[in-house]
Design a protein around this motif. Structure first.
Motif, PDB file in Angstrom:
ATOM      1  N   LYS A 178       0.834  -1.204   0.000  1.00 43.84           N
ATOM      2  CA  LYS A 178       0.000   0.000   0.000  1.00 43.84           C
ATOM      3  C   LYS A 178       0.872   1.258   0.000  1.00 43.84           C
ATOM      4  O   LYS A 178       0.534   2.261  -0.629  1.00 43.84           O
ATOM      5  N   ILE A 179       1.997   1.209   0.714  1.00 45.95           N
ATOM      6  CA  ILE A 179       2.912   2.353   0.738  1.00 45.95           C
ATOM      7  C   ILE A 179       3.525   2.561  -0.643  1.00 45.95           C
ATOM      8  O   ILE A 179       3.594   3.682  -1.139  1.00 45.95           O
ATOM      9  N   LEU A 180       3.971   1.466  -1.275  1.00 44.84           N
ATOM     10  CA  LEU A 180       4.529   1.582  -2.621  1.00 44.84           C
ATOM     11  C   LEU A 180       3.505   2.166  -3.585  1.00 44.84           C
ATOM     12  O   LEU A 180       3.836   2.999  -4.427  1.00 44.84           O
ATOM     13  N   GLN A 181       2.269   1.730  -3.486  1.00 46.95           N
ATOM     14  CA  GLN A 181       1.227   2.256  -4.356  1.00 46.95           C
ATOM     15  C   GLN A 181       1.023   3.751  -4.112  1.00 46.95           C
ATOM     16  O   GLN A 181       0.944   4.527  -5.063  1.00 46.95           O
ATOM     17  N   ALA A 182       0.955   4.164  -2.846  1.00 51.00           N
ATOM     18  CA  ALA A 182       0.757   5.577  -2.524  1.00 51.00           C
ATOM     19  C   ALA A 182       1.909   6.430  -3.052  1.00 51.00           C
ATOM     20  O   ALA A 182       1.688   7.472  -3.679  1.00 51.00           O
ATOM     21  N   VAL A 183       3.142   5.976  -2.831  1.00 47.95           N
ATOM     22  CA  VAL A 183       4.312   6.726  -3.305  1.00 47.95           C
ATOM     23  C   VAL A 183       4.360   6.704  -4.830  1.00 47.95           C
ATOM     24  O   VAL A 183       4.569   7.733  -5.474  1.00 47.95           O
ATOM     25  N   GLY A 184       4.146   5.532  -5.427  1.00 43.34           N
ATOM     26  CA  GLY A 184       4.189   5.406  -6.880  1.00 43.34           C
ATOM     27  C   GLY A 184       3.164   6.268  -7.580  1.00 43.34           C
ATOM     28  O   GLY A 184       3.473   6.969  -8.548  1.00 43.34           O
ATOM     29  N   GLU A 185       1.934   6.256  -7.090  1.00 48.25           N
ATOM     30  CA  GLU A 185       0.897   7.071  -7.716  1.00 48.25           C
ATOM     31  C   GLU A 185       1.166   8.550  -7.513  1.00 48.25           C
ATOM     32  O   GLU A 185       0.937   9.354  -8.411  1.00 48.25           O
ATOM     33  N   SER A 186       1.682   8.931  -6.349  1.00 47.94           N
ATOM     34  CA  SER A 186       1.996  10.333  -6.086  1.00 47.94           C
ATOM     35  C   SER A 186       3.087  10.852  -7.014  1.00 47.94           C
ATOM     36  O   SER A 186       3.043  11.989  -7.467  1.00 47.94           O
ATOM     37  N   LEU A 187       4.073  10.014  -7.312  1.00 46.56           N
ATOM     38  CA  LEU A 187       5.195  10.414  -8.164  1.00 46.56           C
ATOM     39  C   LEU A 187       4.979  10.045  -9.627  1.00 46.56           C
ATOM     40  O   LEU A 187       5.871  10.203 -10.445  1.00 46.56           O
ATOM     41  N   ASP A 188       3.808   9.535  -9.966  1.00 47.36           N
ATOM     42  CA  ASP A 188       3.469   9.127 -11.325  1.00 47.36           C
ATOM     43  C   ASP A 188       4.456   8.078 -11.850  1.00 47.36           C
ATOM     44  O   ASP A 188       4.981   8.179 -12.943  1.00 47.36           O
ATOM     45  N   CYS A 189       4.703   7.077 -11.028  1.00 48.30           N
ATOM     46  CA  CYS A 189       5.601   5.986 -11.392  1.00 48.30           C
ATOM     47  C   CYS A 189       4.810   4.810 -11.944  1.00 48.30           C
ATOM     48  O   CYS A 189       3.620   4.672 -11.684  1.00 48.30           O
ATOM     49  N   GLU A 190       5.490   3.963 -12.664  1.00 45.19           N
ATOM     50  CA  GLU A 190       4.882   2.753 -13.199  1.00 45.19           C
ATOM     51  C   GLU A 190       5.197   1.536 -12.340  1.00 45.19           C
ATOM     52  O   GLU A 190       4.449   0.566 -12.349  1.00 45.19           O
ATOM     53  N   PHE A 191       6.313   1.561 -11.632  1.00 47.12           N
ATOM     54  CA  PHE A 191       6.763   0.387 -10.879  1.00 47.12           C
ATOM     55  C   PHE A 191       7.534   0.835  -9.656  1.00 47.12           C
ATOM     56  O   PHE A 191       8.251   1.825  -9.682  1.00 47.12           O
ATOM     57  N   GLY A 192       7.399   0.085  -8.581  1.00 42.41           N
ATOM     58  CA  GLY A 192       8.163   0.359  -7.375  1.00 42.41           C
ATOM     59  C   GLY A 192       8.478  -0.941  -6.680  1.00 42.41           C
ATOM     60  O   GLY A 192       7.765  -1.934  -6.839  1.00 42.41           O
ATOM     61  N   GLU A 193       9.545  -0.943  -5.916  1.00 37.86           N
ATOM     62  CA  GLU A 193       9.920  -2.135  -5.162  1.00 37.86           C
ATOM     63  C   GLU A 193      10.511  -1.707  -3.839  1.00 37.86           C
ATOM     64  O   GLU A 193      11.075  -0.624  -3.719  1.00 37.86           O
ATOM     65  N   LEU A 194      10.384  -2.576  -2.855  1.00 38.73           N
ATOM     66  CA  LEU A 194      10.905  -2.323  -1.520  1.00 38.73           C
ATOM     67  C   LEU A 194      11.869  -3.437  -1.171  1.00 38.73           C
ATOM     68  O   LEU A 194      11.548  -4.619  -1.349  1.00 38.73           O
ATOM     69  N   TRP A 195      13.050  -3.054  -0.686  1.00 37.59           N
ATOM     70  CA  TRP A 195      14.087  -4.000  -0.278  1.00 37.59           C
ATOM     71  C   TRP A 195      14.398  -3.752   1.190  1.00 37.59           C
ATOM     72  O   TRP A 195      14.401  -2.615   1.640  1.00 37.59           O
ATOM     73  N   ALA A 196      14.676  -4.803   1.929  1.00 32.03           N
ATOM     74  CA  ALA A 196      15.037  -4.668   3.343  1.00 32.03           C
ATOM     75  C   ALA A 196      16.205  -5.598   3.650  1.00 32.03           C
ATOM     76  O   ALA A 196      16.346  -6.660   3.036  1.00 32.03           O
ATOM     77  N   ALA A 197      17.014  -5.196   4.604  1.00 28.60           N
ATOM     78  CA  ALA A 197      18.168  -6.005   5.005  1.00 28.60           C
ATOM     79  C   ALA A 197      17.693  -7.237   5.765  1.00 28.60           C
ATOM     80  O   ALA A 197      16.909  -7.131   6.713  1.00 28.60           O
ATOM     81  N   HIS A 198      18.172  -8.378   5.342  1.00 27.51           N
ATOM     82  CA  HIS A 198      17.880  -9.635   6.033  1.00 27.51           C
ATOM     83  C   HIS A 198      18.709  -9.658   7.310  1.00 27.51           C
ATOM     84  O   HIS A 198      19.918  -9.400   7.262  1.00 27.51           O
ATOM     85  N   ARG A 199      18.099  -9.957   8.416  1.00 22.64           N
ATOM     86  CA  ARG A 199      18.798  -9.887   9.709  1.00 22.64           C
ATOM     87  C   ARG A 199      20.009 -10.816   9.788  1.00 22.64           C
ATOM     88  O   ARG A 199      21.027 -10.473  10.346  1.00 22.64           O
ATOM     89  N   ARG A 200      19.907 -12.010   9.220  1.00 19.89           N
ATOM     90  CA  ARG A 200      20.993 -12.995   9.337  1.00 19.89           C
ATOM     91  C   ARG A 200      22.072 -12.784   8.284  1.00 19.89           C
ATOM     92  O   ARG A 200      23.254 -12.775   8.595  1.00 19.89           O
ATOM     93  N   THR A 201      21.681 -12.619   7.017  1.00 25.62           N
ATOM     94  CA  THR A 201      22.674 -12.528   5.942  1.00 25.62           C
ATOM     95  C   THR A 201      23.205 -11.124   5.722  1.00 25.62           C
ATOM     96  O   THR A 201      24.224 -10.952   5.075  1.00 25.62           O
ATOM     97  N   ARG A 202      22.498 -10.121   6.240  1.00 28.07           N
ATOM     98  CA  ARG A 202      22.863  -8.703   6.036  1.00 28.07           C
ATOM     99  C   ARG A 202      22.904  -8.335   4.553  1.00 28.07           C
ATOM    100  O   ARG A 202      23.643  -7.442   4.150  1.00 28.07           O
ATOM    101  N   ALA A 203      22.137  -9.022   3.739  1.00 29.25           N
ATOM    102  CA  ALA A 203      21.976  -8.670   2.326  1.00 29.25           C
ATOM    103  C   ALA A 203      20.558  -8.149   2.142  1.00 29.25           C
ATOM    104  O   ALA A 203      19.642  -8.529   2.873  1.00 29.25           O
ATOM    105  N   LEU A 204      20.389  -7.258   1.167  1.00 31.52           N
ATOM    106  CA  LEU A 204      19.056  -6.752   0.871  1.00 31.52           C
ATOM    107  C   LEU A 204      18.242  -7.830   0.172  1.00 31.52           C
ATOM    108  O   LEU A 204      18.698  -8.431  -0.803  1.00 31.52           O
ATOM    109  N   GLN A 205      17.041  -8.049   0.668  1.00 32.79           N
ATOM    110  CA  GLN A 205      16.112  -9.014   0.094  1.00 32.79           C
ATOM    111  C   GLN A 205      14.886  -8.251  -0.409  1.00 32.79           C
ATOM    112  O   GLN A 205      14.455  -7.280   0.214  1.00 32.79           O
TER     113      GLN A 205
END
Length: 173
Positions: A74-101
């Motif tokens: 829902k946050i991606l949709q709100a930000v994407g529509e506000s900025l007139d974007c076609e696509f958005g993605e969210l990445w977060a750091a994995h606690r164990r591997t410390r890589a973005l997932q």
């Protein structure tokens, strides 16, 4: 997240949002919030209202949601529509591997980004690797006007097939 302040939630998370603007002037590397020409003062007022509105919507969504997984689309949709974007993605750091997932993605119903989103779920980025990893490592927003010319962008072929030509991303601090 429910009952947690926005600041506490954001401080607890290490997140990156990437979004592809849909209104891009192909002759230069500038992007427009809207494709129509708006007098500068009116455009600034319009953008200020848009930014305030999306901040309100995001704060409300965070307050109403119990988990990141529930709020993120829902946050991606709100930000994407506000900025007139076609696509958005969210990445977060994995606690164990410390890589973005990959956490979740959003795209306009007309966007051909389904395959790109599905393939992105298989990626993980170390600090400094790929667009999400570079944003994570520097803590700074990043604008890539032409993805096909960015040797560090690891999903070039998939992006081209989805019609994604440029991108920007920013950390959530």
């Amino acid at each position: 997240m429910r009952g947690e302040t926005l600041h506490a939630f954001v401080e607890r998370q290490n997140l990156t949002i990437c979004c592809k603007p849909s209104g891009v002037d192909r002759g230069s590397s500038s992007a427009y919030v809207h494709e129509q020409k708006i007098p500068r003062r009116d455009a600034l007022d319009h953008r200020s209202r848009q930014h305030l509105n999306v901040q309100y919507v995001v704060a409300r969504l965070l307050d109403e949601s119990s988990t990141l997984e529930e709020a993120a689309p829902k946050i991606l949709q709100a930000v994407g529509e506000s900025l007139d974007c076609e696509f958005g993605e969210l990445w977060a750091a994995h606690r164990r591997t410390r890589a973005l997932q990959f956490v979740t993605g959003w795209h306009k119903p007309t966007a051909e980004a389904g395959r790109f989103e599905a393939a992105s779920r298989e990626f993980a980025f170390e600090p400094g690797a790929g667009l999400p990893g570079r944003i994570w490592a520097t803590g700074q927003p990043l604008w890539v006007p032409d993805l096909s010319q960015d040797p560090a962008f690891q999903r070039q072929q998939l992006a081209a097939e989805a019609g994604l030509r440029s991108a920007f991303g920013f950390p959530i601090e």
